[in-house]
Write a protein that holds these residues in place. Structure first.
Motif: not given
Ligand code: NAP
Ligand code: ZN
Ligand code: ZN
Length: 378
Positions: A44-49, A52, A201, A289, A292, A364, A369
């Motif tokens: 999920c977005g948390t893992d990808r964040e 970074t 999403g 949500g 940032e 990308k 999911k």
């Protein structure tokens, strides 16, 4: 690889590296613990964040790395002597957050670390404790929810669904202030009410499914114009998909009538406050949500404040989820599978091998999911 080592996917924050590691196989230590073989882990977005290296992602205690992964499904392969609720062969999903060490933290003492007051909680795969993106893991039975074998292919979606489960449980707690609402025997609590889900999403799609199960007339307000895959899923569950590139918030409200509940799953403040501005009487808005922290937006503050007061509106946020939310997510996934099997299938874009981790975490990959399947050869 050594005999007692296994594959794990994680980050080394000090080196800003996303890596495949050799990690020691875990063993059960406490009699209430269970050893689990990983089947699926959702990205999920948390893992990808975390990958970074801008926010979060602190290493596990005593380690210089953090194994990622907090959306997981596994199979029990060993149980401690005092495990009473699970047996070998059972499928389980783990919750994510673990209590803080402060004995004065009443939420954690009450088993509600999702409301922890100190922020010293840990989260598996996110903050201070290794996650599930590895072949085996060990956990106490109290943090595991049993999954029926029929949900083998979809239970990896339980964790992202728990965000809606907690958010909507909180909604009904808060709307007890409206004593005439949702009290008719035999009626689902959302019947006759309109819900808007912001974003399509995985969090938004699962949130929309929950809103339909609750009986709401459900509208999903998101970005991409139709036709698109997400809109197809939304329409298959009997909700309406509307693009904000084509319909303004004022037009949305006119089309719907009264907006009674908004479940936000965008992470975009401007769109969210534009929709708050057009909510109906006694409406509630649930933020999930996490944008940032930088950046400012313009909002009609006086108008919003007038509405909140004169329309008895409320705005709340929700993060993480408790054990009962996981149990409810599993029950709801079974209902979703019965009612909308094709829509459910479309949420999981593809299953990948652990070797695909780099593209999934820092590339990308696209899709809705993506899931890493462990224990299967490509
Ligand atoms: N509270 C919690 O415990 C919790 C847990 C997990 C995640 N979250 C948060 O939940 C949010 C949603 O997560 P997700 O994984 O579902 O995110 P996602 O996959 O990025 O989906 C976001 C959705 O919002 C739409 N969108 C983005 N910008 C928009 C705009 N300006 N106007 C209208 N629609 C817009 C996207 O449209 P397109 O389809 O056109 O791209 C997409 O459908 C994130 O902020 C995440 O951090 C919170
Ligand atoms: Zn997640
Ligand atoms: Zn606490």
């Amino acid at each position: 690889m050594r005999g007692d080592a296994m594959k794990a996917i994680g980050v080394r924050p000090a080196l800003k590296e996303v890596v495949m590691l050799d990690h020691q196989k875990p063993a059960t230590v406490e009699p209430t613990q269970v050893k689990v073989r990983t089947l699926d882990v959702g990205i999920c977005g948390t893992d990808r964040e975390i990958c970074t290296f801008v926010y979060g992602g602190s290493p596990a205690e005593g380690s210089d790395y953090l194994i990622l992964g907090h959306e997981s499904l596994g199979e029990v392969i060993e149980t401690g002597a005092k495990v009473s609720t699970l047996k070998v062969g059972d499928l389980v999903v783990p919750s994510v957050r673990r209590p803080c060490p402060d004995p004065r933290c009443r939420p954690c003492a009450a088993g509600r670390q999702d409301f922890c007051q100190t922020s010293d909680f840990t989260e598996r795969g996110i903050k201070g404790q290794h996650g599930f993106m590895t072949e085996f893991w060990v956990e106490d039975q109290k943090y595991l929810t049993l999954v029926p074998p029929t949900l083998r292919d979809y239970a990896v979606l339980a964790e992202p669904l728990t965000i809606a489960e907690k958010g909507i449980t909180q909604l009904w707690e808060l709307q007890k202030r409206l004593p005439w609402a949702n009290t008719t025997p035999g009626k689902r609590p959302g019947e006759g009410l309109n819900a808007v889900v912001l974003g399509a999403g995985p969090i938004g799609i699962l949130g929309a499914m929950k809103c339909v199960l609750e009986g709401f007339n459900t509208f999903v307000y998101s970005r991409s114009k139709k036709p698109n895959e997400k809109a197809t899923i939304i329409e298959a569950i009997g909700a309406e998909y509307i693009s904000n590139l084509e319909v303004s918030p004022a037009e949305l409200a006119k089309h719907i009538g009264s907006i009674d509940f908004v479940y936000e799953a965008l992470g975009v403040a401007q769109v969210s406050f534009d929709v708050i501005d057009v909510m109906g009487m006694n409406a509630a808005f649930c933020f999930t949500g996490i944008p940032e922290p930088e950046g400012k937006i313009t909002i009609p503050g006086n108008q919003l404040m007038r509405n909140l007061v004169l329309k008895n509106q409320l705005i709340y946020g929700t993060v993480n989820a408790d054990g009962p939310a996981f149990a409810q997510a599993i029950a709801d996934l079974s209902e979703i599978q019965t009612r909308w099997p094709e829509a459910l299938q479309k949420i999981i874009t593809a299953r990948f091998t652990p070797d695909d981790y780099n593209e999934l975490l820092v590339g990308k990959p696209g899709g809705i999911k993506n899931v890493i399947a462990f224990g299967q050869e490509p």
